[in-house]
Design an enzyme around this catalytic site. Sequence first.
Site, mmCIF file in Angstrom:
data_model
loop_
_atom_site.group_PDB
_atom_site.id
_atom_site.type_symbol
_atom_site.label_atom_id
_atom_site.label_comp_id
_atom_site.label_asym_id
_atom_site.label_seq_id
_atom_site.Cartn_x
_atom_site.Cartn_y
_atom_site.Cartn_z
ATOM 1 N NE ARG A 100 -8.285 -12.752 -7.194
ATOM 2 C CZ ARG A 100 -7.851 -14.000 -7.385
ATOM 3 N NH1 ARG A 100 -6.600 -14.323 -7.055
ATOM 4 N NH2 ARG A 100 -8.629 -14.899 -7.913
ATOM 5 C CG ASN A 114 -4.198 -0.831 -12.388
ATOM 6 O OD1 ASN A 114 -3.971 -1.012 -11.190
ATOM 7 N ND2 ASN A 114 -3.524 -1.473 -13.334
ATOM 8 N N GLY A 169 0.779 -1.243 0.000
ATOM 9 C CA GLY A 169 0.000 0.000 0.000
ATOM 10 C C GLY A 169 0.806 1.285 0.000
ATOM 11 C CB SER A 170 4.155 2.352 -1.185
ATOM 12 O OG SER A 170 4.211 2.044 -2.549
ATOM 13 C CG ASP A 176 -1.863 -4.481 -16.817
ATOM 14 O OD1 ASP A 176 -2.426 -3.989 -15.827
ATOM 15 O OD2 ASP A 176 -1.110 -5.469 -16.754
ATOM 16 C CG LEU A 189 -11.516 -5.614 -10.718
ATOM 17 C CD1 LEU A 189 -11.489 -4.107 -10.524
ATOM 18 C CD2 LEU A 189 -12.347 -6.288 -9.629
ATOM 19 C CG HIS A 216 1.156 -1.820 -15.632
ATOM 20 N ND1 HIS A 216 0.962 -3.095 -15.145
ATOM 21 C CD2 HIS A 216 2.125 -1.914 -16.577
ATOM 22 C CE1 HIS A 216 1.772 -3.932 -15.782
ATOM 23 N NE2 HIS A 216 2.490 -3.245 -16.649
ATOM 24 C CD GLU A 223 4.265 2.356 -9.290
ATOM 25 O OE1 GLU A 223 3.271 2.101 -8.589
ATOM 26 O OE2 GLU A 223 5.088 1.481 -9.636
HETATM 27 C C1 GRF Z 1 2.958 -0.908 -7.760
HETATM 28 O O1 GRF Z 1 4.200 -1.127 -8.374
HETATM 29 C C2 GRF Z 1 1.876 -0.716 -8.791
HETATM 30 O O2 GRF Z 1 2.345 -0.117 -9.975
HETATM 31 C C3 GRF Z 1 1.442 -2.126 -9.081
HETATM 32 O O3 GRF Z 1 1.515 -2.789 -7.844
HETATM 33 C C4 GRF Z 1 2.468 -2.141 -7.010
HETATM 34 C C5 GRF Z 1 1.755 -1.766 -5.755
HETATM 35 O O4 GRF Z 1 2.624 -1.256 -4.774
HETATM 36 N N1 GRF Z 1 0.130 -2.148 -9.668
HETATM 37 P P1 GRF Z 1 2.034 -0.646 -3.449
HETATM 38 O O5 GRF Z 1 1.170 -1.716 -2.789
HETATM 39 O O6 GRF Z 1 1.219 0.559 -3.812
HETATM 40 O O7 GRF Z 1 3.222 -0.301 -2.597
#
Ligand code: GRF
Length: 218
Positions: free
Chosen positions: A94, A110, A15-16, A148, A96, A112, A177
């Site tokens: 998962r 989302n 969950g970063s 994706d 969807l 990616h 991100e």
């Molecule tokens: C991230 O690299 C995101 O791009 C991918 O899953 C990872 C999730 O990381 N979909 P976090 O749980 O948000 O730290």
Amino acid sequence: MNKRLNIGILISGRGSNLQAIIDGIERDVIAARVTVVISNEPDAYGLTRARTHGIPTRVVDHRSYRGREAFEDQLIKTLKEFQAELVVLAGFMRVLTPHFLQAFPLRVVNIHPALLPAFPGLDVQRKAADYGVRFSGCTVHFVDEGVDAGPIIAQAVVPVYPTDTGETLAERILKMEHQVYPRVIHWIATGKVRVEGRRVFVDGAKMDEHLSPIEPSF
Ligand code: GRF
């Protein structure tokens, strides 16, 4: 900020990105509120992060349901219960189905960790490093029936070095991100994002800043 968009965040792990969104909301740079964080994994660390900030959490464990539809029905029910207007996938592992997506048309996003359409799927930072590409990055997109595959809202670029491993590249991409996802959520929350087919327009965005690693930029 007066009007805030209600968002529900789906996670499976650390969950970063969730944390970056919570921080953006607390710093008042995202016009949204997280009404619920849902994890399909009971031990996801992101649940602890949400609780620390007083955000309601729910576990919807896919293993407890007979099929995808039943699992998704419970997700939909929970998101509606918390009045989510936008569904944010943040490391949700998962896929969807259209059954879920019909409940939130063009309202699921989302992130990616690659420059789509290159490297869809899993373990993509390692794949990009092993492939020897010179640039990779992250993509925020609307979710459609493909994996994706939905319309791209924003992308950010990072360099890839021959010495990179999946881990070193993942770390570099993750920093981007955390910049891009909060920004995109704010754009959506403030009604700036418009979709025409595969093309996504962001009102007020600059498209000619060649030096910006994030496109579009303001
Ligand atoms: C991230 O690299 C995101 O791009 C991918 O899953 C990872 C999730 O990381 N979909 P976090 O749980 O948000 O730290």
